[in-house]
Motif scaffolding. Sequence first.
Motif, PDB file in Angstrom:
ATOM      1  N   ASP A 535      85.632  30.735  27.591  1.00  0.00           N
ATOM      2  CA  ASP A 535      85.689  31.626  26.434  1.00  0.00           C
ATOM      3  C   ASP A 535      86.261  32.992  26.793  1.00  0.00           C
ATOM      4  O   ASP A 535      86.805  33.690  25.928  1.00  0.00           O
ATOM      5  N   ALA A 536      86.149  33.354  28.067  1.00  0.00           N
ATOM      6  CA  ALA A 536      86.640  34.656  28.509  1.00  0.00           C
ATOM      7  C   ALA A 536      88.113  34.619  28.887  1.00  0.00           C
ATOM      8  O   ALA A 536      88.683  35.648  29.255  1.00  0.00           O
ATOM      9  N   PHE A 537      88.759  33.448  28.794  1.00  0.00           N
ATOM     10  CA  PHE A 537      90.156  33.282  29.207  1.00  0.00           C
ATOM     11  C   PHE A 537      91.001  32.777  28.040  1.00  0.00           C
ATOM     12  O   PHE A 537      90.498  32.189  27.078  1.00  0.00           O
ATOM     13  N   THR A 538      92.297  32.968  28.168  1.00  0.00           N
ATOM     14  CA  THR A 538      93.276  32.236  27.358  1.00  0.00           C
ATOM     15  C   THR A 538      93.687  31.022  28.175  1.00  0.00           C
ATOM     16  O   THR A 538      94.243  31.172  29.270  1.00  0.00           O
ATOM     17  N   MET A 539      93.386  29.819  27.677  1.00  0.00           N
ATOM     18  CA  MET A 539      93.607  28.585  28.432  1.00  0.00           C
ATOM     19  C   MET A 539      94.909  27.936  27.950  1.00  0.00           C
ATOM     20  O   MET A 539      95.055  27.580  26.781  1.00  0.00           O
ATOM     21  N   LEU A 540      95.880  27.793  28.859  1.00  0.00           N
ATOM     22  CA  LEU A 540      97.200  27.271  28.516  1.00  0.00           C
ATOM     23  C   LEU A 540      97.492  26.005  29.309  1.00  0.00           C
ATOM     24  O   LEU A 540      97.397  25.992  30.538  1.00  0.00           O
ATOM     25  N   LYS A 541      97.854  24.923  28.607  1.00  0.00           N
ATOM     26  CA  LYS A 541      98.301  23.695  29.255  1.00  0.00           C
ATOM     27  C   LYS A 541      99.810  23.587  29.120  1.00  0.00           C
ATOM     28  O   LYS A 541     100.365  23.765  28.025  1.00  0.00           O
ATOM     29  N   VAL A 542     100.468  23.275  30.221  1.00  0.00           N
ATOM     30  CA  VAL A 542     101.920  23.126  30.236  1.00  0.00           C
ATOM     31  C   VAL A 542     102.239  21.679  30.609  1.00  0.00           C
ATOM     32  O   VAL A 542     101.956  21.247  31.732  1.00  0.00           O
ATOM     33  N   ASP A 543     102.804  20.922  29.676  1.00  0.00           N
ATOM     34  CA  ASP A 543     103.115  19.505  29.889  1.00  0.00           C
ATOM     35  C   ASP A 543     104.427  19.380  30.645  1.00  0.00           C
ATOM     36  O   ASP A 543     105.498  19.720  30.146  1.00  0.00           O
ATOM     37  N   CYS A 544     104.328  18.864  31.878  1.00  0.00           N
ATOM     38  CA  CYS A 544     105.507  18.705  32.733  1.00  0.00           C
ATOM     39  C   CYS A 544     105.899  17.238  32.883  1.00  0.00           C
ATOM     40  O   CYS A 544     106.620  16.875  33.826  1.00  0.00           O
ATOM     41  N   THR A 545     105.416  16.372  31.969  1.00  0.00           N
ATOM     42  CA  THR A 545     105.735  14.946  32.065  1.00  0.00           C
ATOM     43  C   THR A 545     107.237  14.736  31.967  1.00  0.00           C
ATOM     44  O   THR A 545     107.845  14.069  32.809  1.00  0.00           O
ATOM     45  N   SER A 546     107.837  15.256  30.918  1.00  0.00           N
ATOM     46  CA  SER A 546     109.298  15.229  30.751  1.00  0.00           C
ATOM     47  C   SER A 546     109.707  16.628  30.301  1.00  0.00           C
ATOM     48  O   SER A 546     109.937  16.862  29.108  1.00  0.00           O
ATOM     49  N   PRO A 547     109.789  17.572  31.207  1.00  0.00           N
ATOM     50  CA  PRO A 547     109.964  18.978  30.820  1.00  0.00           C
ATOM     51  C   PRO A 547     111.315  19.247  30.170  1.00  0.00           C
ATOM     52  O   PRO A 547     112.344  18.737  30.612  1.00  0.00           O
ATOM     53  N   ASN A 548     111.272  20.060  29.100  1.00  0.00           N
ATOM     54  CA  ASN A 548     112.523  20.527  28.506  1.00  0.00           C
ATOM     55  C   ASN A 548     112.987  21.767  29.263  1.00  0.00           C
ATOM     56  O   ASN A 548     112.384  22.167  30.267  1.00  0.00           O
ATOM     57  N   GLU A 549     114.069  22.383  28.789  1.00  0.00           N
ATOM     58  CA  GLU A 549     114.645  23.516  29.513  1.00  0.00           C
ATOM     59  C   GLU A 549     113.687  24.703  29.583  1.00  0.00           C
ATOM     60  O   GLU A 549     113.597  25.386  30.608  1.00  0.00           O
ATOM     61  N   ASP A 550     112.940  24.964  28.508  1.00  0.00           N
ATOM     62  CA  ASP A 550     111.990  26.080  28.512  1.00  0.00           C
ATOM     63  C   ASP A 550     110.874  25.839  29.514  1.00  0.00           C
ATOM     64  O   ASP A 550     110.460  26.748  30.244  1.00  0.00           O
ATOM     65  N   THR A 551     110.373  24.596  29.557  1.00  0.00           N
ATOM     66  CA  THR A 551     109.303  24.278  30.512  1.00  0.00           C
ATOM     67  C   THR A 551     109.816  24.367  31.944  1.00  0.00           C
ATOM     68  O   THR A 551     109.123  24.862  32.841  1.00  0.00           O
ATOM     69  N   LYS A 552     111.046  23.882  32.169  1.00  0.00           N
ATOM     70  CA  LYS A 552     111.633  23.980  33.515  1.00  0.00           C
ATOM     71  C   LYS A 552     111.768  25.445  33.947  1.00  0.00           C
ATOM     72  O   LYS A 552     111.513  25.772  35.111  1.00  0.00           O
TER      73      LYS A 552
END
Length: 599
Positions: A535-552
Amino acid sequence: MIRKKAGAVFAILFILSTTVAFGQSPFELNVLEVETQISFDKVHQGSKFDLAIIVNVDEEFHINANQPTEEFLIPTEVTFDPVDRLSFGKVIYPDPHLVKFAFSDQPLAVYEKKFVIFAEVFLADDFPRGELELSGQLGYQACTDQNCYAPSEEPFSIKIDVVDAGVEIIPSNKDIFEQLEAHSQEEALDFTSDELRAKAVLEKGLPYAIIAFFLFGLALNLTPCVYPVIPITVGYFGSQSEKRKGSSFVSALFYVIGIAIIFSILGLISGLAGKQWGFLFQNPWFVITISLIILAMAASMFGAFEITVPSSLMNRFGGAREGVVGAFIMGLTVGVVIAPCAAGIIIGLVGLVAKLGIVAKGTLLFFIMGLGLGVPYLILATFSGLLNKIPKSGMWMVWVRKLFGVLLIGVALYFLAPQIKRVHDLQGYMFGILAIFGGLLLGFLDHAPGYTKNFKFGRAIFGILVLLFGIFMTHKAIHTEPPAIDWIHYQNETVEDLIAQDKPVIMDFYADWCAPCKQMDNETFKNDMVVNKTDAFTMLKVDCTSPNEDTKSLMKAFEVTGMPTFIFLNSQGEEIRELRAVGYVAYDSFLDKMEKALE
């Protein structure tokens, strides 16, 4: 949606263009006639009576229903001229007919020929005695199969004798107002669109309904979940090639009758229970059961075992009639597999059996529909034995059976694929189904010669254990609780976006193929202390299964090379390098990192 809007625009332009082109109103064309009747010969002061507005539409025309299926269509609607100390209650419109026209993608709700609209009328206690004249207008838009015309109104009126309460009044027009009573009962049942279609078929008479539902059953053969019956039929009747064609026809007939009987029984049970059997496919365990049956049939095509009628049943009826009795029992069996494929108007019939109590008629129509469904298999079963008369048919038939086996596996995947989106643990789901199938096949279905009695007992124990393990795995995969952590899934956010809430950030770089990632989700991120601390954090998941250009780009910016990678940012968006972790992290270690990040 785009296609629907395009169809609506086309329909509007079509209506406008034909109206202008003809330059006439439907009134000028004598589209319809309106007459009115009341439920008594006279009415009392302070009473309620019913008004019937009887509409006769010329055979060349139809008018839109009160509730059209498309928003752009003009509804048929009754309006009344106001009368002092008189009020109007509910106006009851008839059920429409659904008709397909060239200018619409979907069938439209319309009124045709003769129909009746009912209205409730209330008189005040001090309403004056004498002659009352009720008047109003029927607003409508008329069309032919090719042309539509501008909206119009047809006036109507009726003179009514109002008397005091002591005067005897007599009910009138009983044949008309019986329709009102029947409609009121049906309206309370709240029919679905499928039920209205089935009801429309029944209202055309039993002979028409028998022909229609036979054709509906025949059309069910086009649905994919019926396809497994093809290899079953060929495999079962093809193995009885020594029979004469006449004998094969009789056996095939009993096979189809078995399908029709189980179809009518399941339809009747579903109707009486008030549940639609098509909704069974919303239950993952029902889908799994059907898929396992199909996979077992596929295994039989590869030679694991033969689909035959149990010898205990055959001994009851005697070996001489094995073909007829065996075919009948096989028909009952495959009927269970294909019955849930019913949809649309068939589901509507199930609802009508439940709501209207038409048990005998519903059972008959389900049986007729089952016969229609079984007609192709009557032909297929009759001539399946001829396959073995083809030269060198032995190995050819083995190859064909294996081909059917591959197709059956595809059908099983067809059933299972939609469930994949609903399960929480895909790996557990697939391994669970594999274990269930493996337990059944290895423990019970394999009837190859040479197994000793003790070995059969041992493999049965093994099969039960594997089966129970598979059920446990599948149940756990289906009913796994969704993550308790309120994750944000990366969608091109910047660091500035993430720290906008003035909280430190935890970034989880993961992939679907990453086993430690799943272990983190199932263990560390399920721990109550970790969940509470998020609750004290911003929790972010980044899906790298098939990353697009932004994820890369994000992976490159944070130098992420392995999965899972956990990165901690302070409230200013700067990475706390010493807290970075790659791979599985136990809940206590992860909790320690979270506390340090908060410091």
